[in-house]
Write a protein that holds these residues in place. Structure first.
Motif, PDB file in Angstrom:
ATOM      1  N   LEU A  87      46.650 -67.456 -72.053  1.00 20.35           N
ATOM      2  CA  LEU A  87      45.191 -67.391 -72.082  1.00 20.35           C
ATOM      3  C   LEU A  87      44.697 -66.154 -71.346  1.00 20.35           C
ATOM      4  O   LEU A  87      45.285 -65.747 -70.342  1.00 20.35           O
ATOM      5  N   GLU A  88      43.612 -65.591 -71.835  1.00 19.46           N
ATOM      6  CA  GLU A  88      42.912 -64.510 -71.142  1.00 19.46           C
ATOM      7  C   GLU A  88      42.188 -65.123 -69.940  1.00 19.46           C
ATOM      8  O   GLU A  88      42.033 -66.345 -69.852  1.00 19.46           O
ATOM      9  N   PRO A  89      41.696 -64.287 -69.003  1.00 21.37           N
ATOM     10  CA  PRO A  89      40.933 -64.833 -67.873  1.00 21.37           C
ATOM     11  C   PRO A  89      39.702 -65.648 -68.294  1.00 21.37           C
ATOM     12  O   PRO A  89      39.308 -66.577 -67.604  1.00 21.37           O
ATOM     13  N   ASP A  90      39.114 -65.313 -69.473  1.00 23.58           N
ATOM     14  CA  ASP A  90      37.952 -66.081 -69.954  1.00 23.58           C
ATOM     15  C   ASP A  90      38.376 -67.334 -70.729  1.00 23.58           C
ATOM     16  O   ASP A  90      37.559 -68.006 -71.328  1.00 23.58           O
ATOM     17  N   LEU A  91      39.692 -67.639 -70.714  1.00 24.29           N
ATOM     18  CA  LEU A  91      40.306 -68.826 -71.318  1.00 24.29           C
ATOM     19  C   LEU A  91      40.395 -68.785 -72.843  1.00 24.29           C
ATOM     20  O   LEU A  91      40.693 -69.789 -73.472  1.00 24.29           O
ATOM     21  N   SER A  92      40.153 -67.632 -73.452  1.00 23.65           N
ATOM     22  CA  SER A  92      40.426 -67.498 -74.880  1.00 23.65           C
ATOM     23  C   SER A  92      41.930 -67.278 -75.043  1.00 23.65           C
ATOM     24  O   SER A  92      42.602 -66.804 -74.126  1.00 23.65           O
TER      25      SER A  92
END
Length: 104
Positions: A87-92
């Motif tokens: 996951l990316e830091p923005d949770l995508s």
């Protein structure tokens, strides 16, 4: 005035982040892969959550071979699969991949 130590604040952020990351992984697996049941076996922040999250999960999905036969079944036949998700830091979702038997 109360001053919060940075380490305590970081632990609180990671705890909240773990719950959010877990929810993001579950939502992705259910929505995109059609998982009927999800068991997250590993989840960890990458660079303390600043670079996103890494997770592994065991999921139950419909067996497509049995489904394609078109047999009248009283219960759905499920198979167990293992996936790795980043996951990316923005949770995508950054990436995901199927883990074969040799990856266990």
């Amino acid at each position: 005035m109360i001053k919060v130590a940075p380490a305590a604040h970081q632990v609180t952020t990671l705890t909240g982040g773990v719950s959010a990351a877990r929810a993001a992984v579950q939502q992705f697996l259910a929505t995109e892969l059609g998982a009927r049941e999800i068991r997250i076996t590993k989840i960890a922040p990458q660079d303390h959550g600043l670079d996103g999250w890494a997770a592994e999960a065991e999921i139950l999905v419909p067996n497509l071979e049995v489904k394609m036969l078109g047999l009248p079944l009283t219960q759905e036949v499920l198979e167990c699969e293992h996936y790795a998700i980043e996951l990316e830091p923005d949770l995508s979702v950054r990436s995901y991949g199927h883990l074969g038997p040799e990856s266990d």
